[in-house]
Design an enzyme around this catalytic site. Structure first.
Site, PDB file in Angstrom:
ATOM      1  N   SER A 123       0.815  -1.213   0.000  1.00 58.55           N
ATOM      2  CA  SER A 123       0.000   0.000   0.000  1.00 58.55           C
ATOM      3  C   SER A 123       0.844   1.256   0.000  1.00 58.55           C
ATOM      4  O   SER A 123       0.339   2.340  -0.303  1.00 58.55           O
ATOM      5  CB  SER A 123      -0.847   0.054   1.273  1.00 58.55           C
ATOM      6  OG  SER A 123      -1.750  -1.008   1.326  1.00 58.55           O
ATOM      7  N   HIS A 147      -0.648  -2.584  -7.197  1.00 59.65           N
ATOM      8  CA  HIS A 147      -1.453  -2.254  -6.016  1.00 59.65           C
ATOM      9  C   HIS A 147      -2.946  -2.338  -6.339  1.00 59.65           C
ATOM     10  O   HIS A 147      -3.502  -1.456  -6.998  1.00 59.65           O
ATOM     11  CB  HIS A 147      -1.058  -0.841  -5.536  1.00 59.65           C
ATOM     12  CG  HIS A 147      -1.732  -0.413  -4.273  1.00 59.65           C
ATOM     13  ND1 HIS A 147      -1.881   0.910  -3.906  1.00 59.65           N
ATOM     14  CD2 HIS A 147      -2.293  -1.137  -3.263  1.00 59.65           C
ATOM     15  CE1 HIS A 147      -2.504   0.972  -2.749  1.00 59.65           C
ATOM     16  NE2 HIS A 147      -2.766  -0.247  -2.336  1.00 59.65           N
ATOM     17  N   GLU A 159      -2.953   0.365  -9.115  1.00 60.00           N
ATOM     18  CA  GLU A 159      -1.921   1.411  -9.168  1.00 60.00           C
ATOM     19  C   GLU A 159      -0.614   0.695  -9.518  1.00 60.00           C
ATOM     20  O   GLU A 159      -0.229  -0.261  -8.839  1.00 60.00           O
ATOM     21  CB  GLU A 159      -1.821   2.058  -7.776  1.00 60.00           C
ATOM     22  CG  GLU A 159      -1.401   3.502  -7.740  1.00 60.00           C
ATOM     23  CD  GLU A 159      -1.457   4.084  -6.299  1.00 60.00           C
ATOM     24  OE1 GLU A 159      -1.508   3.315  -5.312  1.00 60.00           O
ATOM     25  OE2 GLU A 159      -1.442   5.318  -6.191  1.00 60.00           O
ATOM     26  N   ASN A 197      -2.663   6.185  -1.170  1.00 61.72           N
ATOM     27  CA  ASN A 197      -2.590   6.287   0.291  1.00 61.72           C
ATOM     28  C   ASN A 197      -1.934   7.574   0.778  1.00 61.72           C
ATOM     29  O   ASN A 197      -2.041   7.907   1.960  1.00 61.72           O
ATOM     30  CB  ASN A 197      -1.938   5.041   0.873  1.00 61.72           C
ATOM     31  CG  ASN A 197      -2.937   3.908   0.893  1.00 61.72           C
ATOM     32  OD1 ASN A 197      -4.068   4.076   1.366  1.00 61.72           O
ATOM     33  ND2 ASN A 197      -2.573   2.769   0.335  1.00 61.72           N
TER      34      ASN A 197
END
Ligand code: CAA
Ligand code: NAD
Length: 292
Positions: A123, A147, A159, A197
């Site tokens: 993450s 991701h 991602e 994130n």
């Protein structure tokens, strides 16, 4: 031209690894799932059976297609059993040390000349740092961030993060694979938390501060963000869904990597983790989930 992949290995059979394995198998890949804990593997297998049965119930898949998808998944208890995979997707705990140990082992099991891609579903952790663990001879050019988002069968995004050494061929193959899995790959640079994130987790952390400082009670914080910002889940409910331990790990990576204390995890969030209240997966987090 990206080489077509036939077999995907998934390491970590938790919420993310289980979802990734399900989507891989449904998209036609032979899928091998490994977890260090037999209990996680059993839970993962049970989850696949239940979720794919739901697909038949909802007439989104035929019974024959579900049987075929389940038949493509192998659950294994040793890393060696992953040999022969075209790509390994790592989805273990968000801890740089654990991931680096694993990638060092993977470099030994999958010699660089074989061309197996080593992807991490991290993450927030630097892909360059993870790739460093395979060493120069271990093929850091085939290490990449892939991701996925939770719940994997529902969320469209992957991602895609290149480390310093990631090759163009690796990126192209991961983009092609993501598309073959029905996902939308979007690139982000190798910075702490990438894009998702860097933006999402400080918002969640702030919701814990709002709760801790008595701005409103948890249900009201969540309802305000749902009804006022059209979020499908409020930030505290989403934190439980992600896993509060994972939220703390991500904030630690942001705070250390960006060298800024404004990213430190809220004390109340950390306290819940210390108490074992990890969210949905533990049956208790901000809220209670008695049936999970
Ligand atoms: N696994 C697989 N499928 C699931 C699921 C799960 N855990 N939870 C829900 N679904 C699917 C189901 O198929 C369900 O459809 P059916 O009932 O028709 O089978 C569909 O989602 C809708 O579920 P619900 O009706 O139960 O509930 P909902 O409409 O509230 O949707 C949700 C659930 C999709 C999870 C929605 O609340 C949502 O989008 N929440 C936000 C999720 C989000 O933000 N994810 C990103 C987290 S951050 C991240 O992933 C990155 C990171 O690094 C931390
Ligand atoms: P989880 O706690 O649900 O599952 C982790 C699994 O890894 C567990 O089954 C555990 O037994 C296994 N494991 C731990 N150490 C291992 C090792 N050394 N070898 C093999 N298996 C090991 O966690 P999760 O939510 O699935 O998260 C996994 C990864 O995906 C983390 O890096 C996390 O940051 C990332 N991620 C999580 C989310 C999310 O919403 N939860 C979203 C995107 C990415």
């Amino acid at each position: 031209m990206a080489q077509e992949m036939k077999t995907a290995a998934v390491i970590g059979a938790g919420q993310m690894g289980g979802g990734i394995a399900q989507v891989a198998a449904v998209s036609g890949l032979n899928t091998i799932v490994y977890d260090a804990f037999a209990g996680s593997l059993a839970k993962c297998r049970e989850g696949h059976g239940k979720r794919l049965a739901r697909e038949v119930e909802k007439q989104r898949m035929s019974g024959a297609d579900v049987t075929a998808a389940l038949g493509r998944i192998q659950y294994v208890e040793s890393l060696e059993a992953l040999k022969g995979a075209d790509i390994v997707i790592e989805a273990v705990v968000e801890d740089a040390g654990v991931k680096r140990d694993l990638f060092a082992k993977l470099a030994g099991l999958f010699p660089a000349a074989g061309g197996t891609i080593l992807a991490s579903n991290t993450s927030s952790i630097s892909i360059t740092q993870i790739a460093g663990a395979v060493g120069k001879g271990g093929g850091p050019e085939r290490v990449i961030g892939m991701h996925f988002f939770n719940p994997v069968p529902v969320m469209k995004l992957v991602e895609v993060i290149n480390g310093l050494a990631t090759s163009r061929e690796t990126t192209d193959r991961v983009i092609a694979l993501s598309q073959a899995m029905g996902k939308a790959p979007i690139p982000a640079n190798d910075r702490p938390g990438f894009v998702s994130n860097r933006v999402l987790m400080p918002m969640i952390n702030e919701a814990f501060y709002a709760w801790m400082e008595g701005v409103a009670e948890p249900t009201h914080i969540d309802e305000i963000m749902k009804l006022g910002c059209n979020f499908p889940m409020g930030p505290l409910r989403l934190a439980d869904f992600i896993g509060l331990d994972t939220c703390v790990h991500i904030m630690d990576v942001l705070a250390d990597g960006l060298n800024n204390d404004r990213y430190r995890a809220c004390p109340l969030l950390k306290q819940l983790v210390v108490a074992g209240r990890l969210g949905d997966k533990a049956g208790r987090g901000v809220y209670e989930y008695p049936t999970k």
